[in-house]
Enzyme design. Structure first.
Site, PDB file in Angstrom:
ATOM      1  N   ASN A   1       0.847  -1.199   0.000  1.00 14.81           N
ATOM      2  CA  ASN A   1       0.000   0.000   0.000  1.00 14.81           C
ATOM      3  C   ASN A   1       0.878   1.244   0.000  1.00 14.81           C
ATOM      4  O   ASN A   1       1.784   1.375   0.825  1.00 14.81           O
ATOM      5  CB  ASN A   1      -0.892   0.022   1.243  1.00 14.81           C
ATOM      6  CG  ASN A   1      -1.995   1.059   1.125  1.00 14.81           C
ATOM      7  OD1 ASN A   1      -2.875   0.939   0.278  1.00 14.81           O
ATOM      8  ND2 ASN A   1      -1.935   2.089   1.943  1.00 14.81           N
ATOM      9  N   GLU A   2       0.614   2.126  -0.917  1.00 15.23           N
ATOM     10  CA  GLU A   2       1.275   3.440  -0.957  1.00 15.23           C
ATOM     11  C   GLU A   2       2.747   3.398  -0.528  1.00 15.23           C
ATOM     12  O   GLU A   2       3.142   4.011   0.470  1.00 15.23           O
ATOM     13  CB  GLU A   2       0.493   4.447  -0.108  1.00 15.23           C
ATOM     14  CG  GLU A   2      -0.885   4.727  -0.670  1.00 15.23           C
ATOM     15  CD  GLU A   2      -1.615   5.903  -0.006  1.00 15.23           C
ATOM     16  OE1 GLU A   2      -1.266   6.260   1.133  1.00 15.23           O
ATOM     17  OE2 GLU A   2      -2.533   6.446  -0.630  1.00 15.23           O
TER      18      GLU A   2
ATOM     19  N   CYS B   1      19.094   2.817   8.131  1.00 15.57           N
ATOM     20  CA  CYS B   1      19.702   1.820   9.018  1.00 15.57           C
ATOM     21  C   CYS B   1      21.058   1.406   8.437  1.00 15.57           C
ATOM     22  O   CYS B   1      21.368   1.702   7.276  1.00 15.57           O
ATOM     23  CB  CYS B   1      18.779   0.619   9.163  1.00 15.57           C
ATOM     24  SG  CYS B   1      18.788  -0.468   7.731  1.00 15.57           S
TER      25      CYS B   1
ATOM     26  N   CYS C   1      20.806  -0.241   5.066  1.00 16.79           N
ATOM     27  CA  CYS C   1      20.505   0.680   3.958  1.00 16.79           C
ATOM     28  C   CYS C   1      21.738   1.519   3.603  1.00 16.79           C
ATOM     29  O   CYS C   1      21.993   1.794   2.428  1.00 16.79           O
ATOM     30  CB  CYS C   1      19.321   1.579   4.316  1.00 16.79           C
ATOM     31  SG  CYS C   1      17.736   0.705   4.262  1.00 16.79           S
TER      32      CYS C   1
ATOM     33  N   GLU D   1      -8.330   4.459  -4.879  1.00 19.35           N
ATOM     34  CA  GLU D   1      -8.978   5.006  -3.682  1.00 19.35           C
ATOM     35  C   GLU D   1      -9.484   6.410  -3.980  1.00 19.35           C
ATOM     36  O   GLU D   1      -8.822   7.197  -4.669  1.00 19.35           O
ATOM     37  CB  GLU D   1      -7.987   5.128  -2.519  1.00 19.35           C
ATOM     38  CG  GLU D   1      -7.512   3.835  -1.916  1.00 19.35           C
ATOM     39  CD  GLU D   1      -6.555   4.095  -0.751  1.00 19.35           C
ATOM     40  OE1 GLU D   1      -6.651   5.165  -0.113  1.00 19.35           O
ATOM     41  OE2 GLU D   1      -5.713   3.232  -0.482  1.00 19.35           O
TER      42      GLU D   1
ATOM     43  N   GLU E   1      -9.019   5.549  11.518  1.00 21.54           N
ATOM     44  CA  GLU E   1      -9.869   5.933  10.391  1.00 21.54           C
ATOM     45  C   GLU E   1     -11.345   5.638  10.629  1.00 21.54           C
ATOM     46  O   GLU E   1     -12.122   5.504   9.687  1.00 21.54           O
ATOM     47  CB  GLU E   1      -9.332   5.282   9.120  1.00 21.54           C
ATOM     48  CG  GLU E   1      -7.925   5.814   8.859  1.00 21.54           C
ATOM     49  CD  GLU E   1      -7.270   5.334   7.595  1.00 21.54           C
ATOM     50  OE1 GLU E   1      -6.589   6.134   6.936  1.00 21.54           O
ATOM     51  OE2 GLU E   1      -7.430   4.144   7.274  1.00 21.54           O
TER      52      GLU E   1
ATOM     53  N   PHE F   1     -13.617   7.522  11.536  1.00 17.02           N
ATOM     54  CA  PHE F   1     -14.517   8.582  11.058  1.00 17.02           C
ATOM     55  C   PHE F   1     -14.217   8.998   9.617  1.00 17.02           C
ATOM     56  O   PHE F   1     -14.701  10.022   9.148  1.00 17.02           O
ATOM     57  CB  PHE F   1     -14.461   9.795  11.991  1.00 17.02           C
ATOM     58  CG  PHE F   1     -14.875   9.464  13.404  1.00 17.02           C
ATOM     59  CD1 PHE F   1     -16.131   8.936  13.661  1.00 17.02           C
ATOM     60  CD2 PHE F   1     -13.993   9.640  14.468  1.00 17.02           C
ATOM     61  CE1 PHE F   1     -16.517   8.600  14.960  1.00 17.02           C
ATOM     62  CE2 PHE F   1     -14.367   9.307  15.754  1.00 17.02           C
ATOM     63  CZ  PHE F   1     -15.628   8.782  16.013  1.00 17.02           C
ATOM     64  N   HIS F   2     -13.368   8.218   8.955  1.00 18.99           N
ATOM     65  CA  HIS F   2     -13.110   8.490   7.535  1.00 18.99           C
ATOM     66  C   HIS F   2     -14.343   8.087   6.725  1.00 18.99           C
ATOM     67  O   HIS F   2     -14.963   7.068   6.999  1.00 18.99           O
ATOM     68  CB  HIS F   2     -11.893   7.685   7.076  1.00 18.99           C
ATOM     69  CG  HIS F   2     -11.394   8.050   5.710  1.00 18.99           C
ATOM     70  ND1 HIS F   2     -12.093   7.757   4.559  1.00 18.99           N
ATOM     71  CD2 HIS F   2     -10.262   8.679   5.318  1.00 18.99           C
ATOM     72  CE1 HIS F   2     -11.407   8.191   3.507  1.00 18.99           C
ATOM     73  NE2 HIS F   2     -10.289   8.761   3.941  1.00 18.99           N
TER      74      HIS F   2
END
Ligand code: GLA
Ligand code: ZN
Length: 669
Positions: free
Chosen positions: A152-153, A160, A163, A308, A356, A358-359
């Site tokens: 997701n996204e 670190c 990386c 979305e 979320e 109340f999303h």
């Protein structure tokens, strides 16, 4: 073109989280019933389900998901199945701290939240690969499952030790020798020279923050890291069923990664669109989101999915306003007009708790279909069914190409000049886009690497191409030489792909094509007054930036009005080879761009969706021979068209038109 051969239709539905309701089978049953009433045909499942799917290290529990998918399938609802890497379970953070991201202050984050894993961690990549494989083995051949939704996204970066080591390795591959890196990063400045690879760290507020060449490379590295992470996810599911395609949901105005690169790792682009409607100027908002849609279409040169959007309001903006009547249908069909094959929502049903709760959702806490939002959603579902014939009609290649380049955006944002940290590259591109959009002219967007064939375009627009890369100067020269029309602006061709300044004048390599050399960039204050005065007397205000030109043979179309560069060309035109090159030396108010693109559109006879002049804020967009007429003006509009049409949505004849505020029609001759 169909991404979902098992269900080749416009998709309508959204993120579905049955894992939050496993103790309420009554609600899960009711969901399917409500989906039918809402004309929903597809839902995305499992996006954040890892803790339910693998409650203990290596122990998979699929029974609940089996039931969910079977229940949906029996009810005729299709499934976009997600891989769960967007948020990992608590046990994993506890057992393998290396999966947790290290922030730019070099602190390792604790368990919690989402989208915050290390992209390098071999443990995380292995765990993701394993669960993706298990999901694919179980569901990739299930008839209900039509597409993979990878994670997701994707976003962000990690600092670190793993990386940092990867970063050094990436740099070694890119530069070969440390001497070369020192040269390309201009490290003789401030004694930054490296004498051993181990001295090189990621840029950030704890260490090096101002070396812009290094920053641009860091963003390229982060893009590459994420891309290989996606490939690891994709390869796991594709190994089981190569026919089932993969998407990843991208975001608007996105900056962290170069999406033109990233999109190569997925089959289908999808994205999440959350405009702030009714917050001020909806026409401006619509122009921005139209460009977002066109950008998503352009990443892979193919239709995309709206993955979305909110059915009503979000919960994470400072002010969470409801969509006014009409806006849900209007904004949903706007996506379709620009090439979407779906209208999907976050979220199907509001949860009882969590960030979320109340999303906006199709189903509110009252659980009722007797709800304004539910009716709006059902109306969109019906419209998609009515417009089914457009499914096989993607948008055609445009006559205009705007060069929009994420790496250039990074370079501009890091550069310390002009309006420091506020050069508004994205907004400026959108202003150019808007002038064409409101005339109903289609636009493709390409970056400097992917614009390999410009020859099919009647017009190429290149605003603020500060960084030249991908041989853009040669591509643009050849394009104009062979008869193309180019519009380029101030602040172009200043640095090469290493973010090192070109020596010998700007725009680098194109001064003869433009007939102009830019000499100095003036950043002006809001109270400073200057204007472009066209030869025919039209006058347009200048804001923010002026570049003082040296005329090298271009024809002056308009001059600066004030200041010590008054009378010098502000807009010029040069004939080069068979083509024409316009150079704009200052940032103009929107009306100025509108006028310039009005003239150019006429000169080039650019195709418009409708030949008629529409009221301000009423936009026409063509897809598959149908014209989407969209009223973003916030008011009722009355106007007449020169020819009669039928509105496909209502089957009514249309010529003398009254459109309510937020109205939308799909016209066909
Ligand atoms: C994002 C995420 C969703 C949800 C929505 C809320 O786009 O992908 O999980 O948080 O925002 O608007
Ligand atoms: Zn890391």
């Amino acid at each position: 073109m169909s991404f979902t051969p098992r269900f080749p239709h416009f998709l309508h539905g959204g993120d579905y989280n049955p894992d939050q309701w496993l103790d309420r089978p009554d609600i899960l049953d009711r969901d399917v019933e409500l989906m039918h009433k809402a004309h929903v045909n597809c839902v995305s499942v499992g996006i954040f389900s890892w803790a339910r799917l693998e409650p203990e290290d290596g122990v998979y529990v699929f029974a609940w998901l089996d039931e969910v998918i079977d229940r949906l399938w029996k009810g005729g609802i299709h499934v976009i199945l997600a891989t769960p890497s967007g948020a990992r379970p608590a046990w994993m953070a506890q057992n393998y701290p290396e999966v947790l991201r290290v922030n730019d202050r070099l602190q390792r984050m604790h368990f919690g939240e989402r989208h915050n894993h290390c992209l390098t961690s071999p443990v995380y990549r292995r765990k993701v690969h394993a669960i993706n494989t298990a999901l694919a083995q179980r569901y990739a051949n299930h008839p209900a499952v039509i597409l993979w939704h990878l994670s997701n996204e994707y976003s962000g970066d990690c600092r670190c030790p793993l990386c940092q080591e990867k970063w050094r390795g990436w740099l070694k591959d890119k530069y070969g020798t440390l001497e070369n890196l020192n040269k390309c990063w201009w490290t003789s400045f401030w004694s930054q020279r490296y004498t051993d690879w181990s001295q090189v760290e990621a840029p950030g507020p704890m260490g090096e923050v101002s070396n812009t060449s290094m920053w641009v490379d860091w963003r390229r590295f982060s893009t590459w890291q994420c891309k290989t992470f996606i490939e690891n996810e994709r390869d796991a599911v594709k190994a089981v069923n190569p026919e089932l395609l993969c998407t990843a949901n991208l975001m608007e105005r996105f900056w962290d990664y170069d999406y033109f690169d990233l999109a190569e790792a997925i089959d289908v682009v999808s994205w999440d669109s959350y405009p702030e409607w009714h917050s001020g100027d909806d026409v401006q908002r619509a122009a921005e989101f139209a460009m977002n849609h066109d950008l998503m279409r352009s990443f892979k040169d193919q239709p995309f999915l709206l993955m979305e959007s909110t059915p009503s309001q979000v919960n994470w903006k400072p002010i969470n306003k409801l969509k006014r009547p009409g806006m849900h249908l209007l904004s949903s069909l706007q996506a379709l007009a620009y090439g979407s094959q779906s209208v999907m929502y976050f979220q199907w049903r509001k949860g009882r708790g969590g960030a979320e709760m109340f999303h906006g959702a199709v189903v509110d806490h009252d659980g009722s279909e007797n709800h304004r939002v539910f009716r709006d959603v059902a109306q969109v579902g019906q419209a998609l069914e009515t417009l089914e014939s457009l499914y096989a009609q993607p948008r055609k290649k445009a006559e205009v190409c705007i060069i929009y380049d994420t790496q250039n955006r990074w370079a501009i944002d890091y550069a310390q000049t002009g309006h420091s940290k506020n050069m508004r590259y994205y907004d400026t591109v959108n202003m150019h886009y808007r002038s064409l959009w409101q005339q109903g002219i289609s636009v493709d967007l390409k970056d400097m690497r992917t614009c390999t064939d410009l020859s099919g375009y009647k017009l190429v627009v290149a605003p603020m191409l500060f960084m030249f890369r991908g041989g853009i100067e040669e591509k643009l020269r050849a394009y104009v030489e062979k008869g193309g029309t180019l519009l380029m602006t101030y602040f172009s061709g200043w640095v090469d792909e290493f973010d090192l300044a070109y020596l010998g004048g700007t725009p680098h390599g194109l001064m003869d094509v433009m007939g102009i050399r830019g000499t100095e960039l003036d950043a002006i204050y809001p109270h400073d007054e200057n204007a472009l005065v066209m030869n025919d007397g039209r006058r347009f205000a200048i804001r923010e930036l002026c570049e003082i030109p040296e005329n090298r043979g271009a024809e002056t179309l308009g001059v600066f009005e004030n200041d010590f560069y008054a009378g010098m060309p502000c807009l010029s035109r040069n004939r080069y080879g068979e083509g024409t090159a316009y150079y704009l030396s200052a940032k103009l108010e929107q009306a100025g761009l509108d006028a310039i693109y009005g003239d150019i559109a006429q000169a080039l006879s650019l195709t418009r969706a409708l030949p008629d002049n529409l009221p301000k804020g009423v936009i026409a967009t063509e897809r598959g021979g149908a014209v989407f007429l969209q009223n973003f003006s916030g008011q009722e509009q009355r106007f007449s068209l020169s020819e009669p049409y039928t509105d496909l949505l209502t089957d009514e004849a249309m010529q003398n038109i009254t459109m309510p505020a937020n109205g939308v029609m799909v016209l066909k001759k």
